[in-house]
Motif scaffolding. Structure first.
Motif, PDB file in Angstrom:
ATOM      1  N   PHE A 215       0.831  -1.201   0.000  1.00 12.15           N
ATOM      2  CA  PHE A 215       0.000   0.000   0.000  1.00 12.15           C
ATOM      3  C   PHE A 215       0.865   1.251   0.000  1.00 12.15           C
ATOM      4  CE2 PHE A 215      -2.870  -3.227   1.616  1.00 12.15           C
ATOM      5  CZ  PHE A 215      -4.049  -2.922   0.961  1.00 12.15           C
ATOM      6  N   PHE A 216       0.389   2.271  -0.750  1.00  7.77           N
ATOM      7  CA  PHE A 216       1.121   3.519  -0.902  1.00  7.77           C
ATOM      8  C   PHE A 216       0.167   4.692  -0.699  1.00  7.77           C
ATOM      9  CE2 PHE A 216       3.242   0.297  -3.366  1.00  7.77           C
ATOM     10  CZ  PHE A 216       4.600   0.531  -3.189  1.00  7.77           C
ATOM     11  N   VAL A 217       0.735   5.818  -0.281  1.00  8.93           N
ATOM     12  CA  VAL A 217       0.016   7.085  -0.248  1.00  8.93           C
ATOM     13  C   VAL A 217       0.852   8.127  -0.976  1.00  8.93           C
ATOM     14  CG1 VAL A 217      -1.205   6.619   1.910  1.00  8.93           C
ATOM     15  CG2 VAL A 217       1.026   7.745   1.976  1.00  8.93           C
ATOM     16  N   PHE A 218       0.201   9.229  -1.374  1.00  7.99           N
ATOM     17  CA  PHE A 218       0.916  10.329  -2.008  1.00  7.99           C
ATOM     18  C   PHE A 218       1.018  11.472  -0.999  1.00  7.99           C
ATOM     19  CE2 PHE A 218      -0.825   8.026  -5.665  1.00  7.99           C
ATOM     20  CZ  PHE A 218       0.355   7.836  -6.388  1.00  7.99           C
ATOM     21  N   VAL A 219       2.244  11.700  -0.523  1.00  4.98           N
ATOM     22  CA  VAL A 219       2.507  12.736   0.468  1.00  4.98           C
ATOM     23  C   VAL A 219       2.756  14.065  -0.245  1.00  4.98           C
ATOM     24  CG1 VAL A 219       3.975  13.440   2.396  1.00  4.98           C
ATOM     25  CG2 VAL A 219       3.483  11.015   2.022  1.00  4.98           C
ATOM     26  N   GLN A 220       2.109  15.111   0.219  1.00  2.44           N
ATOM     27  CA  GLN A 220       2.237  16.413  -0.435  1.00  2.44           C
ATOM     28  C   GLN A 220       3.535  17.105  -0.032  1.00  2.44           C
ATOM     29  OE1 GLN A 220      -1.205  19.196  -0.750  1.00  2.44           O
ATOM     30  NE2 GLN A 220       0.066  20.584   0.464  1.00  2.44           N
ATOM     31  N   ILE A 221       4.369  17.449  -1.043  1.00  2.00           N
ATOM     32  CA  ILE A 221       5.551  18.281  -0.828  1.00  2.00           C
ATOM     33  C   ILE A 221       5.137  19.740  -0.996  1.00  2.00           C
ATOM     34  CG2 ILE A 221       7.938  18.719  -1.512  1.00  2.00           C
ATOM     35  CD1 ILE A 221       7.354  15.870  -0.438  1.00  2.00           C
ATOM     36  N   THR A 222       4.490  20.023  -2.094  1.00  6.95           N
ATOM     37  CA  THR A 222       3.766  21.272  -2.328  1.00  6.95           C
ATOM     38  C   THR A 222       2.419  20.872  -2.919  1.00  6.95           C
ATOM     39  OG1 THR A 222       4.381  21.681  -4.653  1.00  6.95           O
ATOM     40  CG2 THR A 222       5.982  22.327  -2.957  1.00  6.95           C
ATOM     41  N   PRO A 223       1.472  21.800  -3.030  1.00  8.18           N
ATOM     42  CA  PRO A 223       0.185  21.430  -3.635  1.00  8.18           C
ATOM     43  C   PRO A 223       0.275  20.987  -5.085  1.00  8.18           C
ATOM     44  CG  PRO A 223      -0.096  23.371  -2.278  1.00  8.18           C
ATOM     45  CD  PRO A 223       1.384  23.111  -2.344  1.00  8.18           C
ATOM     46  N   GLU A 224       1.475  21.079  -5.696  1.00  9.88           N
ATOM     47  CA  GLU A 224       1.664  20.578  -7.052  1.00  9.88           C
ATOM     48  C   GLU A 224       2.740  19.510  -7.158  1.00  9.88           C
ATOM     49  OE1 GLU A 224       0.200  24.131  -9.967  1.00  9.88           O
ATOM     50  OE2 GLU A 224       2.359  24.021  -9.584  1.00  9.88           O
ATOM     51  N   LEU A 225       3.260  19.071  -6.018  1.00 12.55           N
ATOM     52  CA  LEU A 225       4.331  18.066  -6.016  1.00 12.55           C
ATOM     53  C   LEU A 225       4.061  17.056  -4.909  1.00 12.55           C
ATOM     54  CD1 LEU A 225       7.073  17.288  -7.340  1.00 12.55           C
ATOM     55  CD2 LEU A 225       8.172  18.585  -5.496  1.00 12.55           C
ATOM     56  N   PHE A 226       4.071  15.771  -5.279  1.00 10.30           N
ATOM     57  CA  PHE A 226       3.716  14.719  -4.337  1.00 10.30           C
ATOM     58  C   PHE A 226       4.751  13.602  -4.366  1.00 10.30           C
ATOM     59  CE2 PHE A 226      -0.044  16.860  -5.822  1.00 10.30           C
ATOM     60  CZ  PHE A 226      -0.720  17.152  -4.657  1.00 10.30           C
ATOM     61  N   GLU A 227       4.965  13.000  -3.217  1.00  7.65           N
ATOM     62  CA  GLU A 227       5.903  11.885  -3.085  1.00  7.65           C
ATOM     63  C   GLU A 227       5.134  10.592  -2.860  1.00  7.65           C
ATOM     64  OE1 GLU A 227       9.016  10.011   0.172  1.00  7.65           O
ATOM     65  OE2 GLU A 227       8.458  12.120   0.310  1.00  7.65           O
ATOM     66  N   LYS A 228       5.402   9.610  -3.701  1.00  8.65           N
ATOM     67  CA  LYS A 228       4.792   8.302  -3.532  1.00  8.65           C
ATOM     68  C   LYS A 228       5.555   7.550  -2.439  1.00  8.65           C
ATOM     69  CE  LYS A 228       3.742   4.041  -6.074  1.00  8.65           C
ATOM     70  NZ  LYS A 228       3.917   3.332  -7.358  1.00  8.65           N
ATOM     71  N   ARG A 229       4.818   7.137  -1.385  1.00  6.34           N
ATOM     72  CA  ARG A 229       5.484   6.512  -0.241  1.00  6.34           C
ATOM     73  C   ARG A 229       4.734   5.254   0.194  1.00  6.34           C
ATOM     74  NH1 ARG A 229       6.149  10.145   4.908  1.00  6.34           N
ATOM     75  NH2 ARG A 229       7.208  11.454   3.353  1.00  6.34           N
ATOM     76  N   GLN A 230       5.491   4.205   0.460  1.00  6.31           N
ATOM     77  CA  GLN A 230       4.894   2.959   0.936  1.00  6.31           C
ATOM     78  C   GLN A 230       4.588   3.072   2.425  1.00  6.31           C
ATOM     79  OE1 GLN A 230       7.099  -0.555  -0.038  1.00  6.31           O
ATOM     80  NE2 GLN A 230       5.727  -1.936   1.071  1.00  6.31           N
ATOM     81  N   VAL A 231       3.437   2.546   2.827  1.00  7.50           N
ATOM     82  CA  VAL A 231       3.033   2.554   4.229  1.00  7.50           C
ATOM     83  C   VAL A 231       2.610   1.152   4.647  1.00  7.50           C
ATOM     84  CG1 VAL A 231       2.347   4.980   4.276  1.00  7.50           C
ATOM     85  CG2 VAL A 231       0.676   3.233   3.600  1.00  7.50           C
ATOM     86  N   LYS A 232       2.648   0.915   5.937  1.00  5.58           N
ATOM     87  CA  LYS A 232       2.186  -0.349   6.496  1.00  5.58           C
ATOM     88  C   LYS A 232       0.830  -0.102   7.144  1.00  5.58           C
ATOM     89  CE  LYS A 232       3.458  -4.137   9.608  1.00  5.58           C
ATOM     90  NZ  LYS A 232       4.457  -4.625  10.595  1.00  5.58           N
ATOM     91  N   THR A 233      -0.177  -0.846   6.687  1.00  2.00           N
ATOM     92  CA  THR A 233      -1.540  -0.613   7.157  1.00  2.00           C
ATOM     93  C   THR A 233      -1.945  -1.616   8.235  1.00  2.00           C
ATOM     94  OG1 THR A 233      -2.468  -2.011   5.410  1.00  2.00           O
ATOM     95  CG2 THR A 233      -2.211   0.336   4.923  1.00  2.00           C
ATOM     96  N   GLY A 234      -2.950  -1.205   9.020  1.00  2.01           N
ATOM     97  CA  GLY A 234      -3.536  -2.074  10.032  1.00  2.01           C
ATOM     98  C   GLY A 234      -4.975  -2.385   9.684  1.00  2.01           C
ATOM     99  N   SER A 235      -5.865  -2.287  10.649  1.00  2.00           N
ATOM    100  CA  SER A 235      -7.275  -2.610  10.422  1.00  2.00           C
ATOM    101  C   SER A 235      -7.978  -1.462   9.700  1.00  2.00           C
ATOM    102  CB  SER A 235      -7.976  -2.899  11.754  1.00  2.00           C
ATOM    103  OG  SER A 235      -7.833  -1.794  12.637  1.00  2.00           O
ATOM    104  N   THR A 236      -9.134  -1.755   9.115  1.00  2.00           N
ATOM    105  CA  THR A 236      -9.912  -0.763   8.390  1.00  2.00           C
ATOM    106  C   THR A 236     -11.390  -0.984   8.621  1.00  2.00           C
ATOM    107  OG1 THR A 236     -10.411   0.175   6.206  1.00  2.00           O
ATOM    108  CG2 THR A 236      -9.927  -2.173   6.295  1.00  2.00           C
ATOM    109  N   ASP A 237     -12.151   0.120   8.638  1.00  2.00           N
ATOM    110  CA  ASP A 237     -13.605   0.020   8.702  1.00  2.00           C
ATOM    111  C   ASP A 237     -14.229   0.374   7.361  1.00  2.00           C
ATOM    112  OD1 ASP A 237     -13.252   2.725   8.557  1.00  2.00           O
ATOM    113  OD2 ASP A 237     -14.381   3.213  10.372  1.00  2.00           O
ATOM    114  N   GLY A 238     -13.403   0.414   6.325  1.00  2.00           N
ATOM    115  CA  GLY A 238     -13.866   0.747   4.999  1.00  2.00           C
ATOM    116  C   GLY A 238     -13.801   2.232   4.708  1.00  2.00           C
TER     117      GLY A 238
END
Length: 500
Positions: free
Chosen positions: A437-460
């Motif tokens: 799983f990955f998220v896009f972290v905002q560097i500026t409102p026009e520049l984003f960093e793709k970063r891998q994350v470790k997830t836990g439980s979810t409620d949808g």
């Protein structure tokens, strides 16, 4: 000797040319260097791309203004920008936007130092003020350019996605939240009719069922609408037509006797006791007749729907013989439903702390929360093992404002209470690639960093992040799939980009 001298001249010319070219490239790179300023208020995102600020030099500022309510550009507004360093300041007002949500300014700072930039946005409906602190004005160009170059260095896995692109799609950014997030039980649930919203219509006499029109399950009916008739004319016993005629004759007879008795009583021919008996007989006969007349006619009993809704269960066929009291069909208003899930016995301790639930239908990407449907927990099973079913039932009641179909199955996430706070993000912010799983972290409102994350439980709706993200970092919460596509293709909009 001449050849050696010629070679040396060629080398000197080449070195000189390279130096000039290097200087030109360096100057060109300096001219392209920008600083990026970002700030958020309760209502607006302000993103400014500007030339480094140098005393006595003009700096162009391209400011983007986005409403946080829907992440779309602001409408017609008058925008004033002020740059204040110490006790000195300069400002400029623009009443005309360059394009939707974008305003262009040119400022010439008068003093060096660290100050602040203030944007004031005014229109016929709203007035906003956004302050960006720690804006530095440099005394010379060299210091300004190198500071700007250091702050704008790009890292790996970074994606450019302009404001003009984000304004065209369903897009949003948000900070992770640190909130209590309990254990999640994911299972399957089924919609069932609510007992308060479903009524069974039964026959009040014996006879043959004759529908007034073609009947089928799911058919809509209105309150008071005639649906069928129970005809018993051909029956030798318990013939409703005969009973109705007998009741009518009996009513007419006692009515005549009572009216005659009233006249005789005025002449003292009969006693008050005899008159009272005639009145009682008359009223009893009247009640019996009116009750039969209200529910029956010469053809038999008229079956009417006592509420608006739909036929949820048709239990008889046209022409079928039924006995008095036999169930004919059920009418459901479908205004509320029961949502019944079954969970494993291992959760029997956890069920005591159920807080809420979210659910979605098969093939449906939209998630519904219990709160959205004005729902509540009705009960959870405290015993098991009956009818060879070793699961524990959990039942919720919801208002059916979304047109859910009784009998349909949904995926449900049952959420329990917890005092433990966890870092959570909207589930829509997550991108899955081969189980990661990955998220896009905002560097500026026009520049984003793709970063891998470790997830836990979810409620949808929300998902726990165990590792890879900080509370202070802003991420793409809506539109992450489009940002991913923009990273590998420019086909989203061949004309997308700034209108500089």
């Amino acid at each position: 000797m001449k050849n050696q001298l010629l070679v040396m001249l060629i080398l000197l010319f080449a070195v000189f040319s390279c130096k000039n070219k290097s200087t030109e490239i360096h100057e060109h790179e300096h001219n392209d260097v920008k600083i990026y300023l970002t700030e958020y208020s309760d209502h607006l995102e302000v993103f400014a791309e500007a030339d480094p600020f140098i005393v006595g030099e003009q700096s162009t500022i391209l400011a983007h203004f986005t409403r946080l309510s829907d992440f779309k550009p602001i409408t017609e507004s008058s925008v004033t920008v002020s740059l204040i360093v110490g006790s000195k300041g300069i400002k400029q007002t623009q009443d005309k936007k360059r394009s939707a949500g974008i305003y262009n300014f040119v400022l010439k700072p008068e003093s060096a130092g660290v100050g602040k930039m203030i944007f004031e946005i005014k229109n016929s409906q709203e007035n906003y003020k956004v302050v960006i602190n720690n804006v530095e004005v440099f005394a010379d160009e060299h210091s300004a350019m190198h500071a700007a170059e250091e702050s704008s260095k790009n890292g790996v896995n970074q994606i450019n996605f302009t404001k003009e692109q984000s304004w065209k799609i369903e897009f949003a950014t948000a900070n992770p939240e640190l909130k209590p997030f309990g254990e999640i039980i994911k299972t399957t649930a089924q919609f069932l009719p609510s007992q308060n919203d479903e009524q069974i219509i039964s026959s009040k006499t014996s006879g043959f069922v004759m529908f007034t029109e073609e009947m089928a399950e799911g058919m809509h009916v209105s309150a008071g609408q005639p649906i069928a008739t129970i005809a018993g004319n051909e029956l030798a016993e318990n013939n409703i037509s005969v009973r109705l005629q007998e009741a009518n004759n009996n009513f007419e007879l006692h009515k005549t006797n009572y009216e005659r008795g009233q006249k005789l009583a005025t002449e003292n021919i009969i006693s008050e006791k005899e008159l009272l008996q005639l009145k009682t007989d008359y009223e009893n006969a009247k009640s019996i007749y009116e009750n039969l007349k209200q529910n029956f006619n010469k053809q038999g009993q008229t079956i009417k729907s006592n509420q608006s809704g739909f036929v949820s269960n048709l239990m008889v066929s046209n022409g079928q013989f039924v006995e008095s009291g036999q169930a004919l069909f059920s009418i459901s208003s479908n205004k509320s439903l029961l949502l019944r899930a079954e969970v494993s016995q291992k959760y029997w301790v956890t069920l005591k702390s159920i807080e809420t639930a979210t659910f979605k239908g098969a093939g449906n990407t939209k998630l519904f929360t219990l709160e959205e449907c004005n729902g509540k927990l009705l009960s959870f099973g405290k015993s098991t093992g009956f009818d060879n079913n070793y699961m524990l039932p959990v039942t919720f009641r919801i208002e059916n404002n979304e047109g859910f179909v009784p009998g349909a199955f949904v995926d449900i996430f049952i959420k329990t209470k917890s005092d433990d706070k966890k870092l959570i993000v909207p589930s829509s912010s997550l991108i899955e690639e081969q189980g990661n799983f990955f998220v896009f972290v905002q560097i500026t409102p026009e520049l984003f960093e793709k970063r891998q994350v470790k997830t836990g439980s979810t409620d949808g709706v929300y998902t726990e992040i165990i590792d890879g993200l900080k509370l202070s970092e802003r991420i793409v919460s809506k539109g992450a799939v489009i940002v991913k596509l923009a990273a590998v293709s420019n086909s989203l909009d061949p004309h997308a980009g700034h209108v500089h």
